[in-house]
Motif scaffolding. Structure first.
Motif, PDB file in Angstrom:
ATOM      1  N   SER A 207       0.833  -1.208   0.000  1.00  9.39           N
ATOM      2  CA  SER A 207       0.000   0.000   0.000  1.00  9.39           C
ATOM      3  C   SER A 207       0.865   1.253   0.000  1.00  9.39           C
ATOM      4  O   SER A 207       1.949   1.277   0.580  1.00  9.39           O
ATOM      5  CB  SER A 207      -0.938  -0.002   1.198  1.00  9.39           C
ATOM      6  OG  SER A 207      -0.220   0.241   2.372  1.00  9.39           O
ATOM      7  N   LEU A 210      -2.440   7.736  -0.110  1.00 12.66           N
ATOM      8  CA  LEU A 210      -3.406   8.309  -1.063  1.00 12.66           C
ATOM      9  C   LEU A 210      -3.392   9.833  -0.974  1.00 12.66           C
ATOM     10  O   LEU A 210      -4.175  10.509  -1.641  1.00 12.66           O
ATOM     11  CB  LEU A 210      -4.806   7.755  -0.747  1.00 12.66           C
ATOM     12  CG  LEU A 210      -5.944   8.073  -1.715  1.00 12.66           C
ATOM     13  CD1 LEU A 210      -5.691   7.485  -3.087  1.00 12.66           C
ATOM     14  CD2 LEU A 210      -7.285   7.558  -1.179  1.00 12.66           C
ATOM     15  N   TYR A 246     -11.668   7.948  -7.335  1.00 17.12           N
ATOM     16  CA  TYR A 246     -11.602   7.223  -6.057  1.00 17.12           C
ATOM     17  C   TYR A 246     -12.663   6.113  -6.048  1.00 17.12           C
ATOM     18  O   TYR A 246     -12.378   4.960  -5.737  1.00 17.12           O
ATOM     19  CB  TYR A 246     -11.802   8.183  -4.866  1.00 17.12           C
ATOM     20  CG  TYR A 246     -12.165   7.424  -3.622  1.00 17.12           C
ATOM     21  CD1 TYR A 246     -11.195   6.694  -2.922  1.00 17.12           C
ATOM     22  CD2 TYR A 246     -13.500   7.353  -3.191  1.00 17.12           C
ATOM     23  CE1 TYR A 246     -11.536   5.924  -1.829  1.00 17.12           C
ATOM     24  CE2 TYR A 246     -13.845   6.588  -2.094  1.00 17.12           C
ATOM     25  CZ  TYR A 246     -12.870   5.875  -1.413  1.00 17.12           C
ATOM     26  OH  TYR A 246     -13.214   5.092  -0.347  1.00 17.12           O
ATOM     27  N   GLU A 249     -11.696   3.190  -8.265  1.00 12.89           N
ATOM     28  CA  GLU A 249     -10.658   2.326  -7.679  1.00 12.89           C
ATOM     29  C   GLU A 249     -11.202   1.542  -6.481  1.00 12.89           C
ATOM     30  O   GLU A 249     -10.849   0.384  -6.267  1.00 12.89           O
ATOM     31  CB  GLU A 249      -9.430   3.173  -7.280  1.00 12.89           C
ATOM     32  CG  GLU A 249      -8.721   3.731  -8.493  1.00 12.89           C
ATOM     33  CD  GLU A 249      -7.279   4.155  -8.242  1.00 12.89           C
ATOM     34  OE1 GLU A 249      -6.707   3.796  -7.194  1.00 12.89           O
ATOM     35  OE2 GLU A 249      -6.732   4.860  -9.118  1.00 12.89           O
ATOM     36  N   LYS A 254      -9.162  -1.596  -5.046  1.00 13.27           N
ATOM     37  CA  LYS A 254      -7.767  -1.125  -5.051  1.00 13.27           C
ATOM     38  C   LYS A 254      -7.455  -0.174  -3.896  1.00 13.27           C
ATOM     39  O   LYS A 254      -6.374   0.425  -3.860  1.00 13.27           O
ATOM     40  CB  LYS A 254      -7.463  -0.412  -6.382  1.00 13.27           C
ATOM     41  CG  LYS A 254      -7.425  -1.360  -7.576  1.00 13.27           C
ATOM     42  CD  LYS A 254      -7.100  -0.587  -8.826  1.00 13.27           C
ATOM     43  CE  LYS A 254      -7.021  -1.505 -10.033  1.00 13.27           C
ATOM     44  NZ  LYS A 254      -6.968  -0.737 -11.271  1.00 13.27           N
ATOM     45  N   ILE A 255      -8.437   0.047  -2.999  1.00 17.31           N
ATOM     46  CA  ILE A 255      -8.191   0.929  -1.850  1.00 17.31           C
ATOM     47  C   ILE A 255      -8.219   0.073  -0.577  1.00 17.31           C
ATOM     48  O   ILE A 255      -9.075  -0.821  -0.440  1.00 17.31           O
ATOM     49  CB  ILE A 255      -9.274   2.040  -1.763  1.00 17.31           C
ATOM     50  CG1 ILE A 255      -9.383   2.811  -3.089  1.00 17.31           C
ATOM     51  CG2 ILE A 255      -8.984   2.994  -0.596  1.00 17.31           C
ATOM     52  CD1 ILE A 255      -8.205   3.709  -3.455  1.00 17.31           C
ATOM     53  N   ARG A 266      -5.562   3.877   1.809  1.00 12.46           N
ATOM     54  CA  ARG A 266      -4.292   3.811   1.062  1.00 12.46           C
ATOM     55  C   ARG A 266      -4.550   3.077  -0.247  1.00 12.46           C
ATOM     56  O   ARG A 266      -5.473   2.273  -0.344  1.00 12.46           O
ATOM     57  CB  ARG A 266      -3.222   3.075   1.893  1.00 12.46           C
ATOM     58  CG  ARG A 266      -2.750   3.908   3.081  1.00 12.46           C
ATOM     59  CD  ARG A 266      -1.844   3.091   3.983  1.00 12.46           C
ATOM     60  NE  ARG A 266      -0.545   2.795   3.391  1.00 12.46           N
ATOM     61  CZ  ARG A 266       0.501   3.620   3.364  1.00 12.46           C
ATOM     62  NH1 ARG A 266       0.397   4.835   3.896  1.00 12.46           N
ATOM     63  NH2 ARG A 266       1.634   3.247   2.831  1.00 12.46           N
ATOM     64  N   ARG A 267      -3.682   3.363  -1.222  1.00 11.80           N
ATOM     65  CA  ARG A 267      -3.837   2.729  -2.535  1.00 11.80           C
ATOM     66  C   ARG A 267      -2.993   1.468  -2.623  1.00 11.80           C
ATOM     67  O   ARG A 267      -1.891   1.430  -2.065  1.00 11.80           O
ATOM     68  CB  ARG A 267      -3.284   3.679  -3.592  1.00 11.80           C
ATOM     69  CG  ARG A 267      -4.319   4.386  -4.355  1.00 11.80           C
ATOM     70  CD  ARG A 267      -3.592   5.399  -5.169  1.00 11.80           C
ATOM     71  NE  ARG A 267      -4.188   5.528  -6.454  1.00 11.80           N
ATOM     72  CZ  ARG A 267      -3.746   6.336  -7.381  1.00 11.80           C
ATOM     73  NH1 ARG A 267      -2.648   7.033  -7.166  1.00 11.80           N
ATOM     74  NH2 ARG A 267      -4.360   6.440  -8.516  1.00 11.80           N
ATOM     75  N   ASN A 269      -0.512  -0.893  -4.700  1.00 17.09           N
ATOM     76  CA  ASN A 269       0.387  -1.017  -5.874  1.00 17.09           C
ATOM     77  C   ASN A 269       0.666  -2.504  -6.073  1.00 17.09           C
ATOM     78  O   ASN A 269       1.222  -3.150  -5.168  1.00 17.09           O
ATOM     79  CB  ASN A 269       1.713  -0.295  -5.615  1.00 17.09           C
ATOM     80  CG  ASN A 269       1.678   1.122  -6.122  1.00 17.09           C
ATOM     81  OD1 ASN A 269       0.666   1.576  -6.637  1.00 17.09           O
ATOM     82  ND2 ASN A 269       2.794   1.824  -5.977  1.00 17.09           N
TER      83      ASN A 269
END
Ligand code: SAM
Length: 539
Positions: A207, A210, A246, A249, A254-255, A266-267, A269
């Protein structure tokens, strides 16, 4: 002219040797090729050149200028040591002159936009070398000064223990280099950061924040976590994405809001999308090996302790070649030593040229590369590169100087030159590509589609030149280099006629062959008045 730029000067800086371009002679007995193809990508046209690198680089210039993607060199550092295979201590100014001359040609050999130059050096000459490189390449071409941690244990014999070397990097175009250079692959340390605690079907992820610094009105919305907790960007920050993105995602999973679903958003990766790491200037031994590792590689290859004094570890050279090149690109090392650069380039599917002056060209480089080609070398980076063998190289030496003195002290064309070598040498001197035609007897090479060259030691009569002029015709022009001729030089409009010995003499300023960086083979900087006369007394 008054010089206005800041510059490093030293005694002898302006004394530039004018070199007679030599031809390279292949020795098939020392060349080596795999007995069969191992893959479709096997590379055979690599070159190992035995001889002084100034002459060798000059010999390569015509064919390779602008074609080399990466030059890596590890020259003698001028440490004052006499190593078993080469000496490394010459007068400081001389070292600067010698290295400077070579760097100029190396820079010229690099691809005009994608080429990069990598030079290993230690503390002793680093500051001076950087300034010479700034002067030759241009300060705007400086990319980085990488620090290689060559020791993993403390050096207690010195006032301050020496544990690192540098690799200076210059690129023909720094902005282009930034686009094309390869990122480093993720190591164990980085891979461990990727996990999958929520069983995401897209695989492992880590993560990242964001939030971004600053205030952007459409990125200041409220986010409600799955637990119902409400989050606003911290003071002085905004979210990295607008609200619409947002929600997109979020709906794609993805969050991340932490294990209990209440944390700050948080995003994710994903590992599958990771592009690798941007290289940085810190090259620790865990990533690229250390001097001991290099010694062990030599021990494995040559089955004896201290087989070569100053080898580099294969992993170090792998990192250079990986960042700077792609498979099939050409890598050049003109201070080859034990041949590490060629061995690593070969295993990585790059084409290579190496030059080495010492006898270890035969005792180390040839056997090492043979083991690589036969797939017998499973040390160094072989396992990581899944190296199975294949490919080959051609071995060359430098042809002797075209001229020698006869018993009366006159300069004459060297006896060792057969007619083909003479033609090739003259082509090189005159800037023509040597390419003898099978059909046109007078065509030994070309400079453009219409301009050709013919080389002969004969004394040409008017009738012979007349016949030659007619064969060449009006659409083409021919440079005729001959022993002598019996008419006015401009008699035939399509022929330019020159006498060989005079022409050759006017090109050579020094008769010395040796511009070695080794103590024993130092060029003589003092001028020989006899030569000044011979070569027209040019300053
Ligand atoms: C520090 S060593 C290179 C070691 C190499 N990187 C390796 O991993 O084995 C420098 C080498 O440059 C060679 N050398 C010095 N002057 C040279 C010259 N004028 N032409 C060609 N090679 C030269 C020396 O003989 C020596 O082998």
């Amino acid at each position: 002219m008054r010089k206005t730029k800041l510059e490093l000067t030293w005694i002898g800086k302006d004394k530039r040797p004018k070199l007679e371009p030599r031809i390279l002679l292949e020795d098939p007995a020392k060349s080596y090729h795999a007995s069969h193809r191992v893959t479709d990508n096997d590379i055979f046209d690599n070159k190992l050149i035995f001889g002084d690198n100034l002459l060798a680089l000059k010999a390569l210039e015509q064919e390779y200028a602008g074609k080399v993607k990466c030059v890596y060199i590890d020259p003698p550092y001028n440490t004052g040591s006499a190593f078993e295979y080469y000496d490394d201590g010459i007068e400081h100014s001389l070292w600067l002159s010698l290295i400077g001359e070579r760097l100029k040609i190396l820079w010229n050999l690099l691809h005009p936009t994608d080429g990069s130059l990598w030079v290993s050096i230690d503390d002793r000459e680093m500051a001076y070398l950087k300034i010479i490189l700034d002067e030759i390449c241009g300060r705007q071409c400086f990319v980085a000064s990488n620090v290689w941690q060559k020791r993993y244990s403390r050096e207690n014999r010195e006032a301050i223990g020496d544990s690192h070397e540098y690799i200076l990097v210059f690129a023909k175009s720094v902005s282009k280099f930034k686009q094309i250079r390869n990122p480093l692959s993720l190591g164990d340390k980085q891979l461990k950061l990727y996990k999958n605690p929520d069983g995401d079907p897209k695989g492992k992820w880590q993560s990242v924040s964001l939030t971004a610094q600053g205030y952007r009105p459409n990125q200041m919305y409220e986010i409600i976590a799955p637990s119902g907790k409400r989050h606003l960007p911290p003071e002085g920050s905004c979210w990295k994405i607008i609200e619409e993105n947002y929600f997109k995602e979020f709906s794609e999973g993805k969050i991340y809001f932490g294990k209990d679903g209440t944390g700050v958003p948080r995003r994710k990766n994903y590992l599958k999308d990771a592009k690798g790491l941007v290289p940085w200037t810190w090259w620790p031994h865990e990533d690229v090996g250390h001097s001991d590792e290099a010694k062990k590689e030599q021990h494995y290859l040559f089955e004896k302790e201290d087989a070569f004094d100053t080898p580099k570890p294969e992993r170090l050279i792998k990192q250079v070649i990986h960042i700077a090149t792609n498979p099939g690109d050409l890598v050049l090392d003109s201070f080859a030593g034990s041949g590490t650069t060629g061995a690593v380039a070969h295993k990585m599917g790059r084409r290579w040229i190496m030059v080495e002056l010492g006898e270890h060209c035969h005792t180390h480089i040839i056997p090492r590369l043979q083991k690589v080609i036969d797939g017998e070398d499973q040390g160094g980076i072989s396992k990581a590169a899944n190296w199975q063998g294949g490919g080959g190289f051609r071995y060359y030496s430098l042809a002797p100087s075209l001229l020698e003195k006869d018993k009366w002290g006159n300069w004459v064309v060297n006896k060792a030159y057969n007619p083909n070598m003479l033609a090739e040498a003259i082509c090189k001197l005159e800037g023509f590509s040597y390419a003898p035609s099978d059909t046109l007897w007078w065509n030994h090479g070309y400079s453009t589609e219409q301009d050709f060259i013919y080389v002969t030691t004969q004394n040409l009569s008017v009738a012979q030149l007349q016949a030659l002029s007619e064969e060449v015709g009006n659409e083409r022009s021919l440079l005729v280099c001959c022993g002598a001729f019996r008419c006015k030089a401009d008699r035939f409009p399509n022929l330019t006629i020159k006498k060989i010995p005079k022409m050759v003499l006017s090109r050579c300023e020094w008769a010395h062959d040796d511009y070695s960086l080794n103590v024993e083979n130092l060029p003589q900087m003092e001028r020989d008045p006899e030569q000044d006369d011979l070569f027209g007394g040019e300053a």
